[in-house]
Design a protein around this motif. Structure first.
Motif, PDB file in Angstrom:
ATOM      1  N   TYR A   1       0.961  -1.454   0.037  1.00 24.83           N
ATOM      2  CA  TYR A   1       0.015  -0.243  -0.070  1.00 24.83           C
ATOM      3  C   TYR A   1       0.949   1.239  -0.073  1.00 24.83           C
TER       4      TYR A   1
ATOM      5  N   GLN B   1      -0.464   0.885   9.743  1.00 19.44           N
ATOM      6  CA  GLN B   1      -1.752   0.685   9.805  1.00 19.44           C
ATOM      7  C   GLN B   1      -2.460   1.314   8.290  1.00 19.44           C
ATOM      8  N   VAL B   2      -3.255   0.528   7.847  1.00 19.45           N
ATOM      9  CA  VAL B   2      -3.733   0.924   6.394  1.00 19.45           C
ATOM     10  C   VAL B   2      -5.013   1.661   6.589  1.00 19.45           C
TER      11      VAL B   2
ATOM     12  N   THR C   1       0.965  -4.503   5.620  1.00 20.52           N
ATOM     13  CA  THR C   1       0.518  -5.135   6.967  1.00 20.52           C
ATOM     14  C   THR C   1       0.115  -6.790   6.653  1.00 20.52           C
TER      15      THR C   1
ATOM     16  N   GLU D   1      -4.944 -10.243   4.046  1.00 18.83           N
ATOM     17  CA  GLU D   1      -5.893  -9.128   4.332  1.00 18.83           C
ATOM     18  C   GLU D   1      -5.827  -8.373   5.586  1.00 18.83           C
TER      19      GLU D   1
ATOM     20  N   ARG E   1      -4.903  -5.652   7.866  1.00 21.17           N
ATOM     21  CA  ARG E   1      -4.857  -3.974   7.803  1.00 21.17           C
ATOM     22  C   ARG E   1      -3.984  -3.365   9.024  1.00 21.17           C
ATOM     23  N   GLN E   2      -3.522  -3.968   9.784  1.00 21.00           N
ATOM     24  CA  GLN E   2      -2.617  -3.424  10.791  1.00 21.00           C
ATOM     25  C   GLN E   2      -1.533  -4.403  11.208  1.00 21.00           C
TER      26      GLN E   2
END
Length: 269
Positions: free
Chosen positions: A83, A94-95, A141, A150, A152-153
């Motif tokens: 990302y 973090q995303v 992440t 998947e 996200r953190q």
């Protein structure tokens, strides 16, 4: 009889050569350089370098992000999603809720590659745009497994320091780098309250608000006075006689008054 060939004027030839030279120079400047690819694998020791994995791309350069296939990096295949985030997300690993996804590494059978072109204006609607003297960050992440793709953190960004800092338009050791460039693509505010506003701006804002309140109060008072002002009779146009009252109260004749009532009669019986 063969036709005569007329040579172009010398000025046209010189102008054409100058235009071609200018196009060549601009094209060479816009082409930029192809930077060393970033191999996204735990076998890449640059992620563990002191100060992190930092690159200094210039406008016009290209950078390849590579996810090696199974056995390509001397180890098992690792599953990642890369990302492009701002500085606050990179520090927290973090995303954001609406992330900018660059590359998904989920094909063990072959290498997967994504090319970033550092340009200030992109002709593509979905293209990425970069500003000079700004920092950008690439993180993952995911934890390297199919089950953690998947996440996200946290993930490999936190446990293996797998993030890349892109200092666009800067040089190593420059004054801009030492001062710290502003983080770009900031999708969420940094933690903690922001600095208080300068005192001069606060005073100016208070003065402006007080002046606006006084103007509003004066306008309301003026509107109230205009509604309650005494009405004046309309002015008679010039050249026309002014209307006179038919009978002023002191000058009214007695005939115009009603006759007085007769006094009551009394009879003695």
């Amino acid at each position: 009889m063969p036709e005569a060939v007329v040579a172009p004027p010398a000025s046209v030839g010189m102008a054409g050569r100058c235009a071609a030279l200018l196009v060549a120079v601009l094209g060479a400047g816009a082409a930029g350089l192809s930077l060393e690819p970033v191999v996204w694998h735990t076998g890449n020791r640059r992620f563990l370098a002191a100060g992190g994995y930092v690159l200094y791309p210039q406008i016009g350069d290209r950078l390849d992000l590579v996810c090696p296939g199974a056995g390509g990096a001397g180890g098992g295949y690792e599953y990642y999603k890369l990302y492009l985030v701002g500085g606050a997300q990179a520090r927290r690993c973090q995303v954001p809720p609406a992330p900018t996804l660059l590359l998904t590494c989920d094909r063990p059978q072959r290498d997967v590659r994504f090319t970033i072109k550092f340009q200030e204006f992109s002709p593509n609607l979905w293209g990425h745009e970069f500003r000079r003297l700004h920092d950008y960050y690439i993180i993952t992440t995911s934890d390297g497994t199919p089950e953690g793709l998947e996440n996200r953190q946290g993930g490999a960004c936190l446990t293996r320091a797998m993030r890349v800092t892109l200092r666009v338009g800067q040089r190593p050791g420059s004054a801009t780098e030492q001062e710290g460039a502003g983080p770009a693509n900031q999708t969420s505010p940094p933690p903690g309250p922001g600095p208080p506003p300068p005192r001069g701006r606060a005073v100016a804002g208070g003065a402006g608000g007080g002046a606006a309140a006084l103007l509003a109060l004066a306008g309301a008072g003026g509107a109230l006075w205009w509604r309650r002002r005494p009405r004046r009779p309309p002015k008679t146009p010039r050249g026309l006689p002014r209307p006179r009252p038919a009978c002023p109260a002191p000058a009214c004749p007695l005939r115009d008054l009603p006759p007085p009532a007769a006094p009551p009669a009394y009879y003695k019986v």
